[in-house]
Motif scaffolding. Structure first.
Motif, PDB file in Angstrom:
ATOM      1  N   GLY A   1       0.801  -1.209   0.000  1.00 25.07           N
ATOM      2  CA  GLY A   1       0.000   0.000   0.000  1.00 25.07           C
ATOM      3  C   GLY A   1       0.839   1.266   0.000  1.00 25.07           C
ATOM      4  N   ILE A   2       0.142   2.398  -0.048  1.00 23.49           N
ATOM      5  CA  ILE A   2       0.759   3.712  -0.044  1.00 23.49           C
ATOM      6  C   ILE A   2       0.395   4.422   1.261  1.00 23.49           C
ATOM      7  CG2 ILE A   2       0.832   5.979  -1.167  1.00 23.49           C
ATOM      8  CD1 ILE A   2       2.146   3.883  -2.837  1.00 23.49           C
ATOM      9  N   ILE A   3       1.373   5.087   1.847  1.00 24.08           N
ATOM     10  CA  ILE A   3       1.147   5.870   3.054  1.00 24.08           C
ATOM     11  C   ILE A   3       1.313   7.345   2.706  1.00 24.08           C
ATOM     12  CG2 ILE A   3       1.878   6.306   5.425  1.00 24.08           C
ATOM     13  CD1 ILE A   3       3.217   3.406   5.140  1.00 24.08           C
ATOM     14  N   ILE A   4       0.337   8.159   3.054  1.00 23.55           N
ATOM     15  CA  ILE A   4       0.400   9.588   2.798  1.00 23.55           C
ATOM     16  C   ILE A   4       0.249  10.315   4.131  1.00 23.55           C
ATOM     17  CG2 ILE A   4      -0.687  11.561   1.638  1.00 23.55           C
ATOM     18  CD1 ILE A   4      -1.521   9.696  -0.591  1.00 23.55           C
TER      19      ILE A   4
ATOM     20  N   ARG B   1      12.615  23.691   2.321  1.00 26.75           N
ATOM     21  CA  ARG B   1      11.663  24.789   2.093  1.00 26.75           C
ATOM     22  C   ARG B   1      11.053  25.298   3.386  1.00 26.75           C
ATOM     23  NH1 ARG B   1       7.723  22.916  -2.673  1.00 26.75           N
ATOM     24  NH2 ARG B   1       7.077  25.087  -2.455  1.00 26.75           N
ATOM     25  N   MET B   2      11.519  24.765   4.512  1.00 24.82           N
ATOM     26  CA  MET B   2      11.061  25.178   5.836  1.00 24.82           C
ATOM     27  C   MET B   2       9.538  25.179   5.924  1.00 24.82           C
ATOM     28  SD  MET B   2      13.520  25.351   7.851  1.00 24.82           S
ATOM     29  CE  MET B   2      12.624  26.056   9.225  1.00 24.82           C
ATOM     30  N   ARG B   3       8.960  24.004   5.737  1.00 25.91           N
ATOM     31  CA  ARG B   3       7.528  23.857   5.836  1.00 25.91           C
ATOM     32  C   ARG B   3       7.196  22.416   6.157  1.00 25.91           C
ATOM     33  NH1 ARG B   3       4.460  23.033   0.172  1.00 25.91           N
ATOM     34  NH2 ARG B   3       5.823  21.477  -0.733  1.00 25.91           N
ATOM     35  N   VAL B   4       5.978  22.187   6.612  1.00 30.59           N
ATOM     36  CA  VAL B   4       5.451  20.833   6.785  1.00 30.59           C
ATOM     37  C   VAL B   4       4.448  20.598   5.666  1.00 30.59           C
ATOM     38  CG1 VAL B   4       4.083  19.322   8.251  1.00 30.59           C
ATOM     39  CG2 VAL B   4       5.838  20.770   9.264  1.00 30.59           C
ATOM     40  N   CYS B   5       4.576  19.477   4.982  1.00 33.52           N
ATOM     41  CA  CYS B   5       3.708  19.195   3.843  1.00 33.52           C
ATOM     42  C   CYS B   5       3.390  17.707   3.802  1.00 33.52           C
ATOM     43  CB  CYS B   5       4.374  19.634   2.541  1.00 33.52           C
ATOM     44  SG  CYS B   5       5.989  18.877   2.243  1.00 33.52           S
ATOM     45  N   HIS B   6       2.368  17.360   3.035  1.00 30.37           N
ATOM     46  CA  HIS B   6       1.968  15.966   2.887  1.00 30.37           C
ATOM     47  C   HIS B   6       2.705  15.321   1.718  1.00 30.37           C
ATOM     48  CE1 HIS B   6      -1.058  16.141   5.963  1.00 30.37           C
ATOM     49  NE2 HIS B   6      -1.526  14.941   5.637  1.00 30.37           N
ATOM     50  N   ARG B   7       3.185  14.116   1.947  1.00 37.05           N
ATOM     51  CA  ARG B   7       3.882  13.353   0.923  1.00 37.05           C
ATOM     52  C   ARG B   7       3.399  11.901   0.966  1.00 37.05           C
ATOM     53  NH1 ARG B   7       4.767  17.455  -0.974  1.00 37.05           N
ATOM     54  NH2 ARG B   7       6.727  18.533  -1.398  1.00 37.05           N
ATOM     55  N   GLY B   8       3.594  11.193  -0.143  1.00 38.33           N
ATOM     56  CA  GLY B   8       3.242   9.783  -0.216  1.00 38.33           C
ATOM     57  C   GLY B   8       4.489   8.922  -0.281  1.00 38.33           C
ATOM     58  N   SER B   9       4.408   7.704   0.253  1.00 37.50           N
ATOM     59  CA  SER B   9       5.568   6.824   0.240  1.00 37.50           C
ATOM     60  C   SER B   9       5.135   5.363   0.283  1.00 37.50           C
ATOM     61  CB  SER B   9       6.481   7.113   1.435  1.00 37.50           C
ATOM     62  OG  SER B   9       7.565   6.209   1.465  1.00 37.50           O
TER      63      SER B   9
ATOM     64  N   THR C   1      -4.080  10.532  -3.665  1.00 38.72           N
ATOM     65  CA  THR C   1      -4.901   9.498  -3.020  1.00 38.72           C
ATOM     66  C   THR C   1      -5.918   8.928  -3.997  1.00 38.72           C
ATOM     67  OG1 THR C   1      -4.641  10.580  -0.866  1.00 38.72           O
ATOM     68  CG2 THR C   1      -6.477   9.032  -1.118  1.00 38.72           C
ATOM     69  N   LYS C   2      -6.605   9.798  -4.723  1.00 40.09           N
ATOM     70  CA  LYS C   2      -7.606   9.348  -5.684  1.00 40.09           C
ATOM     71  C   LYS C   2      -6.984   8.479  -6.771  1.00 40.09           C
ATOM     72  CE  LYS C   2     -11.342  10.985  -8.723  1.00 40.09           C
ATOM     73  NZ  LYS C   2     -10.964  10.097  -9.829  1.00 40.09           N
ATOM     74  N   ALA C   3      -5.831   8.885  -7.275  1.00 41.08           N
ATOM     75  CA  ALA C   3      -5.166   8.117  -8.327  1.00 41.08           C
ATOM     76  C   ALA C   3      -4.803   6.722  -7.844  1.00 41.08           C
ATOM     77  CB  ALA C   3      -3.925   8.866  -8.805  1.00 41.08           C
ATOM     78  N   HIS C   4      -4.295   6.616  -6.629  1.00 45.11           N
ATOM     79  CA  HIS C   4      -3.939   5.304  -6.084  1.00 45.11           C
ATOM     80  C   HIS C   4      -5.180   4.449  -5.869  1.00 45.11           C
ATOM     81  CE1 HIS C   4       0.282   6.141  -5.685  1.00 45.11           C
ATOM     82  NE2 HIS C   4       0.097   7.147  -4.851  1.00 45.11           N
ATOM     83  N   LEU C   5      -6.239   5.053  -5.346  1.00 42.84           N
ATOM     84  CA  LEU C   5      -7.464   4.300  -5.110  1.00 42.84           C
ATOM     85  C   LEU C   5      -8.081   3.823  -6.430  1.00 42.84           C
ATOM     86  CD1 LEU C   5      -9.118   6.454  -2.302  1.00 42.84           C
ATOM     87  CD2 LEU C   5      -7.946   4.253  -2.046  1.00 42.84           C
TER      88      LEU C   5
END
Length: 236
Positions: free
Chosen positions: A90-93, A101-109, A134-138
């Motif tokens: 599976g994929i974890i996001i 870039r000094m930020r918190v962001c969402h990534r997939g792995s 997420t939609k593409a993986h689903l």
């Protein structure tokens, strides 16, 4: 600031921009907007709120590995879920700290770097195109574990517009998210005070003094580390 509108916009004319206080807020390029109202249709803040339903059952638990619990903010349940999804290809996001870039962001792995999503990050995360990912993986039949704030989970479910047996969402009890701008201002002050350089990583709840005494740990370039009790750190 969940980003559902940006992901849903077919004209791609919505950007998440910081407002006067630094919170991410949708900014619409009116010259490209087609008035399709897709953004309004997925926005959790604009939709009628349904009364919450009680779950059939509730459980609590923690990871059986003591080292993983110490590397986690709380009990390591997120790590246990990640291990399960990786075993199922599976994929974890989830949210990661992007030091460049000094930020918190969402990534997939789907690889070993998912551990960067572990631990609480007390700042607003930019979801970027995580909902589209997420939609593409689903759509491809790939199991997805999506971790985020309750607002982000609400936005994701509105964006998808359907339940999916391959999707598991993992939110948490949220006390509100400060803007990244506030954290960056604090880190600049810390760098001036201690004459340090660029920030490499931030750990908001390391177990330096065990579980009962909160700490904040900031790693700088040059192998410089600052460990501060939470009650003595202005941001914390």
């Amino acid at each position: 600031g969940c980003g559902a509108c940006r992901n849903a916009c077919p004209a791609q004319c919505i950007a998440m921009e910081p407002d006067a206080e630094g919170f991410l807020f949708p900014s619409i390029d009116q010259t490209r907007c087609t008035q399709c109202a897709c953004c309004e249709a997925v926005c959790p803040a604009l939709q009628d709120r349904q009364a919450p339903t009680m779950p059939d059952a509730a459980y609590f638990g923690w990871h059986v590995n003591n080292d993983i619990r110490r590397q986690s903010s709380s009990g390591g349940a997120f790590t246990a879920l990640c291990e399960l999804f990786l075993a199922r290809q599976g994929i974890i996001i989830g949210a990661v700290f992007d030091a460049a870039r000094m930020r918190v962001c969402h990534r997939g792995s789907d690889t070993c770097d998912w551990h960067t999503m572990r631990k609480s990050k007390y700042v607003q995360s930019d979801t970027d195109d995580a909902f589209l990912q997420t939609k593409a993986h689903l759509d491809a039949g790939t199991p997805v574990l999506f971790s985020g704030t309750p607002c982000q989970i609400h936005g994701l479910r509105n964006f998808l517009g359907r339940d999916d047996e391959h999707l598991v969402t993992c939110d948490f009890i949220c006390h509100g998210v400060p803007p990244m701008q506030l954290l960056n201002e604090h880190l600049e002050e810390v760098k001036r005070r201690y004459h340090t350089s660029s920030v490499v990583n931030i750990d908001f709840r390391p177990k330096i003094a065990g579980w009962s005494q909160p700490y904040i740990k900031v790693d700088f370039e040059g192998n410089i580390t600052l460990e501060t009790p939470g009650m003595l750190d202005a941001y914390f």
